[in-house]
Each structure stands twice: as structure tokens, then as C-alpha cells.
Design an enzyme around this catalytic site. Structure first.
Site, PDB file in Angstrom:
ATOM      1  N   CYS A  66       4.244  10.650 -44.066  1.00 27.77           N
ATOM      2  CA  CYS A  66       4.454   9.423 -44.830  1.00 27.77           C
ATOM      3  C   CYS A  66       5.935   9.050 -44.911  1.00 27.77           C
ATOM      4  CB  CYS A  66       3.845   9.547 -46.221  1.00 27.77           C
ATOM      5  SG  CYS A  66       4.472  10.957 -47.138  1.00 27.77           S
TER       6      CYS A  66
ATOM      7  N   HIS B   1      12.867 -13.774 -56.280  1.00 28.87           N
ATOM      8  CA  HIS B   1      11.593 -14.499 -56.163  1.00 28.87           C
ATOM      9  C   HIS B   1      11.427 -15.189 -54.819  1.00 28.87           C
ATOM     10  CE1 HIS B   1      10.544 -13.763 -60.205  1.00 28.87           C
ATOM     11  NE2 HIS B   1      11.625 -14.355 -60.681  1.00 28.87           N
TER      12      HIS B   1
ATOM     13  N   GLU C 143       8.431  18.346 -47.476  1.00 36.11           N
ATOM     14  CA  GLU C 143       9.691  17.598 -47.425  1.00 36.11           C
ATOM     15  C   GLU C 143      10.899  18.486 -47.737  1.00 36.11           C
ATOM     16  OE1 GLU C 143       9.626  14.315 -50.181  1.00 36.11           O
ATOM     17  OE2 GLU C 143       8.513  15.436 -51.662  1.00 36.11           O
TER      18      GLU C 143
ATOM     19  N   ASP D 220      13.016  13.009 -46.860  1.00 35.65           N
ATOM     20  CA  ASP D 220      13.681  14.126 -47.519  1.00 35.65           C
ATOM     21  C   ASP D 220      13.808  15.330 -46.596  1.00 35.65           C
ATOM     22  OD1 ASP D 220      14.497  13.322 -50.098  1.00 35.65           O
ATOM     23  OD2 ASP D 220      12.398  13.218 -50.706  1.00 35.65           O
TER      24      ASP D 220
HETATM   25  C1  PEP Z   1       9.843  11.343 -47.941  1.00 36.64           C
HETATM   26  O1  PEP Z   1      10.680  12.034 -48.514  1.00 36.64           O
HETATM   27  O2  PEP Z   1       9.724  11.278 -46.699  1.00 36.64           O
HETATM   28  C2  PEP Z   1       8.928  10.494 -48.723  1.00 36.64           C
HETATM   29  C3  PEP Z   1       7.956   9.826 -48.157  1.00 36.64           C
HETATM   30  O3  PEP Z   1       9.154  10.405 -50.056  1.00 36.64           O
HETATM   31  P1  PEP Z   1      10.263   9.452 -50.747  1.00 36.64           P
HETATM   32  O4  PEP Z   1      10.818   8.557 -49.673  1.00 36.64           O
HETATM   33  O5  PEP Z   1       9.544   8.727 -51.823  1.00 36.64           O
HETATM   34  O6  PEP Z   1      11.242  10.466 -51.244  1.00 36.64           O
HETATM   35 MG    MG Z   2      10.533  12.419 -50.644  1.00 32.37          MG
END
Ligand code: PEP
Ligand code: MG
Length: 568
Positions: free
Chosen positions: A499, A186, A428, A452
Site C-alpha cells: 500500500c 475548494h 514498514e 516508511d
Molecule cells: C507506508 O508507510 O508505506 C504507508 C502506506 O503508510 P503511510 O504513508 O500512511 O505512513
Molecule cells: Mg507508514
């Protein structure tokens, strides 16, 4: 002293130490159980009154989300099961109220602390907090109250409970150091929300700190320096000022486009895990959500979330983003993310096993429930659906077929959904990157998941500390794959985002711009810094650099090229 950097920034100041008194419980046999029960009831009543007051203060000052902790405290005090056990102990074992309370709550704390799930483990702190309060009300023990702070201080405490943080005058607190706690406790969450530098889990050494000492804390690195020399104070004061200047400069980027010096616009989006994370996205002026990791909706519970529960969560995110793009990734469970209520086969290599889209295609009802909730929510904003871990065209086609089936079902039921939902996939898995030319004909967008993609490309477990040095985002193989994916996407006229963590890495952002990445999605706190970096880049020049990178043989050579890029 080294702890965990729980909230970034530098603080230099005078300490205010708050230690919880050791309440010593003497073991003695009691004669009048009824009298003990009356004492218990009085202490519970008093504790509830105190918590109700704190709850109101927390709701007014920090917000309803934070105040929920105290609703949980009230629920603990009202728990008939726990109360019954305490009463039985007093009557049966003829022990004092204090002893019975301590023993019963110890059992509960042990139960929570041994749970696999980090969130549940940290809920043990709530029971400890409540127990301490009741014990204090039973014994009349004195505590230092954080309501008594004068001047500007750095709080030093064993553990800062939610009740403590609710009582303190936040305008007087410039830093926090705790002996216990983790990044998701927290006090850490509260410190980040209020942007107060904090180091938690600093251990027993903090016992050397007395009220009135001078300390420096570095909330990025997790370090605490007790009674520093003048030279160090000077050094950190300069660092703190530089941080504040940067923060101010970054704030001036709120409301601006993300555009290079030569006029190339890119989209800066955010990664989120829960609807509450949208607060941070809006605060940091995210232009959209590039990755909503929906698996968190499925975690920390005993059953699958219903279609209705999911619909409410997706609708809330879409509405709050007010028409900005929201890329929702379908369930990515398996690997290191497990659900206690979903029995999965024992696997030798879970990361290469029944994960993400594979699991959904094997459990179509789970998948369909999520897709129904998503389609129903789609009319409330700009939804884009993304499939994780796609490694073959057959998989993608099957996922799209199920989506089509769900659309048809909703249509037959007369339920509305948007007709303009873009469908994309994560890149990925190396197979998807290599075949991106083909995949690009079948989706509306790509989002490169480098976390990944790197682990599978270089065959290095992303969570294995022993080989962490091999998990190197500057590996030329990864960068070649990325460039290839962007080019193949563009050839088919689709947009390409990223991402994975490196989308927010200041060293790699310039080459990603040079490669033509269209969308960068990252932790909300990195957004403004990235906008600032991009505003100083000239894409035309970086195109050449990205070509140079592709010709590198080693990660070291890649870093040399990156170092030659001068960002003003
Ligand atoms: C990734 O693999 O880059 C990704 C954004 O997914 P996660 O980190 O949730 O596996
Ligand atoms: Mg991933």
C-alpha cells in the site's frame, strides 16, 4: 508561469478573467449607530438569501458534500459571537458597518490562517468569501459574475471562492487558473471532481492575463503559457489528444479483471483517508480498499472521535464497498501526524518515537474504542484489520491479545460481530521485513508500506527536501526486502499486498508482478492505468527480471533492468 498542478490534464483556450473589485473602505466616524445596524442586518439578510440559492444550485449540480461549504457560510453569517463583535464595534468605536465588519473578520481570518492544521488554515477562505459578499451587498459594488460566461473558457481569478464555482456553468469551463490557493482549496477539489485541468497558486503574474487571451495550462505540471506560439499550441494539442485517448482506453478497463497475459490474477485496491474517498474508488473500479488510513477521522477536531462516530464511518465504507475487501489500518498517529488534543512527549526523533501501534499499546483505551467500533461494523462487509509500524513479534501478539479481549467484551454484551475478520500487519519497518518468515505464521496477510520501509531502510527522512535524492525507491536494498517478504508470506500460505506509493508506480509494477505480489493498493486515479499495464505483462518472463533486479548493486543498475522491460 508556474503554479501548483491542482487537477490533471491539458487545456487550451480563451480566458475569462474574474477579478474581485477592490472595495475601498473609507474611514469615517458615524453619528447614527442604529442606522448602521439596520444596514448591517439588511446586508446580512441579502447575503443569506443569495447563499441559500447557491446552496440549492450546488446540491443539485455538484452534490451534497460540496454544498456543505455553503451551510458553513450560513453558519458564519448566523454566528452570534461574530455579529456581537461587529455591533459592539459600530456602537463603541462609532465606525461604519463596513469598517467594523472588515476589522472583525480580519481577526477571525488571522486566527484560522495561523492554525497548524492545513485544513483549518484553508477555512479562512470561507470567512473571506462571506465577508466579501456582505461588503458587496453593503456597498453595491459590481463584480463580474461567472454566471455570464459565454462559449468555452479558461477561468482566471485571484481566488475562486465556493460561491464563484457554484454559480458558474461548469459545462462552459475547460480550465482554471488562480493566483492564490493550494491543492486542498475548494476550487482544486471541485476541479478534480469535475475533471477540469487546473493550476492554482500561480501568483501575481496572472495579472498579465486579460479576458480573451489564449492560454495553455498543464494541470499535471502546474504550468501556464500565455499567448503561445502556433508550434506550442500544436504540441500541446497533440498531448491533450493523447491524454484523452488514454483516458478513453482506460475507461474500457472498467469492470474487467486485473490479469496478466499468462492468466495470473492480482487484486487492484485503493488507498483512502475518508469515507468520501470511496466515490473515487467506485468510479475507478477499485476491487477493494487496501489501506484505509483511519487517522484522518481523528484529525481536524478537538476531541477523540467516539466509538459511535467511528462505527458510522467504518460501516459506511464497508457497506458502500458491497462485500469487497476493506483493509482498515488502526490508528497511525505520531511522527508527522499529531492530534491537538493528545499531549505527546517532546521527542528528538518523532518518526522513531511513540508512533502508530506503539502509541496504541501505550493508550489502550484509545485502541480498544477503535477496535470495538471496527468489530461492530464488521457485520456490514468484508473487513480486514491491519496493525501499523509493527517492529517486534511481542508487539503484534499484544495487539492481537487486546483485539481478543474486545471480542470477548462484545460477546459478553451480546453485540454481534463477524467471525471471519482477517488480521494483518504492515511491513514498514526493516525488522518486520527481516523477520517476515516468523511474522507470517501469526497473521493472515502482509501489506508492505514502502513509504516508511524505504525511509527506515536507507535512513532517509521521507519528508526532507535536502536529501530527497537519497529517498530512492529503486534502491536494491528495498527491492530485496520486498522480494523476501513476498516469498516468506507465500511460504506460509498468506497473501501479500503493498500500500506504499510504489505500488502504483508504472516503472516498478512489472517487477512487483514478477515477484508475485498479490495485491496492489494505490490512489484511486492510478487504478485503471495499473490494470492496463498489468494486462500487457507476462509474469513468467518477469520472474527472471525480478531475480536480475535482486542481483543489482546500485539503483542505476536496477533502472537499467527496468528499462529493458518492454511494456506494450
Ligand atoms: C507506508 O508507510 O508505506 C504507508 C502506506 O503508510 P503511510 O504513508 O500512511 O505512513
Ligand atoms: Mg507508514
Amino acid at each position: 508561469m508556474i503554479g501548483i498542478g491542482a487537477s490533471p490534464g491539458i487545456a487550451i483556450g480563451t480566458t475569462f478573467v474574474k477579478r474581485n473589485p477592490d472595495i475601498e473602505i473609507k474611514k469615517k466616524k458615524i453619528i447614527h449607530a442604529d442606522e448602521e445596524i439596520i444596514r448591517l442586518k439588511d446586508a446580512l439578510l441579502k447575503s443569506k438569501e443569495e447563499i441559500r440559492l447557491i446552496l440549492k444550485k450546488a446540491a443539485d449540480e455538484i452534490g451534497n458534500e460540496e454544498a456543505k461549504v455553503f451551510e458553513a457560510h450560513l453558519m458564519i453569517l448566523d454566528d452570534p459571537e461574530m455579529y456581537g463583535q461587529i455591533e459592539n464595534k459600530i456602537r463603541g468605536a462609532k465606525v461604519s458597518t463596513e469598517e467594523a465588519l472588515e476589522e472583525v473578520s480580519k481577526t477571525y481570518i488571522g486566527l484560522f490562517e495561523n492554525m497548524d492544521n492545513l485544513y483549518m488554515r484553508e477555512r479562512a477562505a470561507d470567512i473571506k468569501d462571506v465577508t466579501k459578499r456582505v461588503l458587496r451587498n453593503l456597498t453595491g459594488a459590481d463584480t463580474v459574475s461567472l454566471a455570464d460566461i459565454k462559449g468555452q473558457v479558461i477561468i482566471v481569478a485571484d481566488e475562486l471562492t465556493p460561491s464563484d464555482t457554484a454559480q458558474m456553468d461548469k459545462t462552459r469551463v475547460i480550465g482554471i487558473i488562480t493566483e492564490l490557493g493550494g491543492k486542498t482549496s475548494h476550487s482544486s477539489i471541485m476541479a478534480r471532481t469535475l475533471e477540469i485541468p487546473a493550476v492554482v497558486g500561480a501568483g501575481k503574474e496572472i495579472e498579465h492575463i486579460k479576458s480573451g487571451d489564449t492560454v495553455i495550462i498543464d494541470g499535471d505540471k502546474g504550468t501556464v503559457i500565455l499567448n503561445p506560439e502556433e508550434a506550442l499550441i500544436k504540441k500541446y494539442t497533440a498531448k491533450k489528444e493523447a491524454c484523452q485517448q488514454l483516458k478513453k482506453k482506460l475507461k474500457s478497463f472498467i469492470g474487467k479483471d486485473t490479469i496478466t497475459k499468462d492468466g495470473i490474477k492480482v487484486e487492484l485496491a485503493a488507498n483512502i483517508g475518508t469515507p468520501e474517498d470511496v466515490d473515487g474508488v467506485l468510479k475507478n473500479d477499485g476491487e477493494g480498499i487496501g489501506l484505509y488510513r483511519t487517522e484522518f477521522l481523528y484529525m481536524d477536531r478537538d476531541t477523540f472521535p467516539t466509538e459511535e462516530e467511528q462505527f458510522i464511518a467504518y460501516k459506511s465504507v464497508l457497506e458502500r464497498m458491497g462485500g469487497k475487501p476493506v483493509v482498515v489500518r488502526t490508528l497511525d498517529i505520531g511522527g508527522d501526524k499529531i492530534l491537538p488534543y493528545l499531549a505527546l512527549p517532546e521527542e528528538m526523533n518523532p518518526f522513531l518515537g511513540l508512533r502508530a501501534i506503539r502509541l496504541c499499546l501505550n493508550n489502550k483505551e484509545i485502541f480498544k474504542t477503535q477496535l470495538r467500533a471496527l468489530l461492530r461494523a464488521s457485520i456490514y462487509g468484508n473487513l480486514k484489520i491491519m496493525f501499523p509500524m509493527i517492529s517486534s513479534v511481542e508487539e503484534l501478539r499484544e495487539a492481537k491479545k487486546i483485539l481478543e479481549k474486545v471480542r470477548q467484551e462484545l460477546k459478553n454484551e451480546g453485540i454481534r460481530y463477524s467471525f471471519k475478520i482477517e488480521i494483518g500487519m504492515m511491513i514498514e519497518v526493516p525488522a518486520a521485513a527481516i523477520l517476515s518468515e516468523i511474522f507470517a505464521k501469526e497473521v493472515d496477510f502482509f501489506s508492505i508500506g514502502t513509504n516508511d520501509l524505504l525511509q527506515y531502510t536507507v535512513a532517509v527522512d521521507r519528508g526532507n527536501k535536502e536529501i530527497a535524492n537519497l529517498y530512492n525507491p529503486f534502491h536494491p536494498a528495498l527491492l530485496r526486502l520486498i522480494k523476501n517478504v513476498i516469498e516468506n508470506g507465500h511460504k506460509e500460505g498468506i497473501w501479500v499486498g503493498m500500500c506504499g506509493e510504489i505500488a502504483g508506480d508504472p516503472r516498478l509494477i512489472p517487477v512487483l508482478v514478477g515477484m508475485g505480489l498479490d495485491e496492489f493498493s494505490m490512489s484511486p486515479i492510478s487504478i485503471l492505468n495499473t490494470r492496463f499495464i498489468i494486462s500487457n505483462l507476462i509474469k513468467k518472463e518477469l520472474e527472471k527480471k525480478s531475480q536480475e533486479i535482486i542481483n543489482c548493486s546500485t539503483a542505476e543498475e536496477v533502472c537499467e533492468v527496468l528499462d529493458s522491460i518492454c511494456v506494450k
